[in-house]
Design a protein around this motif. Sequence first.
Motif, PDB file in Angstrom:
ATOM      1  N   ALA A 117       0.873  -1.184   0.000  1.00  0.00           N
ATOM      2  CA  ALA A 117       0.000   0.000   0.000  1.00  0.00           C
ATOM      3  C   ALA A 117       0.900   1.222   0.000  1.00  0.00           C
ATOM      4  O   ALA A 117       2.020   1.166   0.487  1.00  0.00           O
ATOM      5  N   GLN A 118       0.417   2.327  -0.535  1.00  0.00           N
ATOM      6  CA  GLN A 118       1.205   3.557  -0.576  1.00  0.00           C
ATOM      7  C   GLN A 118       0.661   4.518   0.477  1.00  0.00           C
ATOM      8  O   GLN A 118      -0.450   5.030   0.336  1.00  0.00           O
ATOM      9  N   PRO A 119       1.415   4.766   1.555  1.00  0.00           N
ATOM     10  CA  PRO A 119       0.919   5.690   2.574  1.00  0.00           C
ATOM     11  C   PRO A 119       0.922   7.130   2.072  1.00  0.00           C
ATOM     12  O   PRO A 119       1.739   7.504   1.229  1.00  0.00           O
ATOM     13  N   VAL A 120       0.005   7.923   2.587  1.00  0.00           N
ATOM     14  CA  VAL A 120      -0.011   9.361   2.333  1.00  0.00           C
ATOM     15  C   VAL A 120       0.648   9.997   3.552  1.00  0.00           C
ATOM     16  O   VAL A 120       0.050  10.081   4.619  1.00  0.00           O
ATOM     17  N   LEU A 121       1.896  10.397   3.390  1.00  0.00           N
ATOM     18  CA  LEU A 121       2.682  10.909   4.510  1.00  0.00           C
ATOM     19  C   LEU A 121       2.432  12.392   4.737  1.00  0.00           C
ATOM     20  O   LEU A 121       2.434  13.182   3.794  1.00  0.00           O
TER      21      LEU A 121
END
Length: 129
Positions: A95-99
């Motif tokens: 998954a690609q986190p939204v930092l």
Amino acid sequence: MIFSAILPAQAAGAADATVLAGVYSPGFYSGDTITDVELVAPPGYSAITGAATNNVTVSVRHIRNGTVLQTFAAVTTTEGTNLVPESPVSVPITAQPVLLMGDVIDVQMHQNGAGQAVGTGLTVYVFIS
């Protein structure tokens, strides 16, 4: 930007171990996309041979305000996934986190079944660009 975490030794079947990898700050870096995660054993490390049931999972987690939002990358030492000195193992990004500024990335090691003994010095690298 590269975050890194050096994992402690862990006995087979021991409780989870969690290590801080870093705190994100967009003002200092060129981007916010996790591009790669690698796990590397140091020189002289006692190799770990993957096993079907008694193994270890290394998970990379996204944390905000002390709460785990998601595990975004993980690898388990199953059959065919061995940890050998100075041989990087790619950790799949699931998954690609939204930092956001102040978010934390940590690494957790979990023993599955009877587990496997883990020596000191496994290092996880998280690449952000």
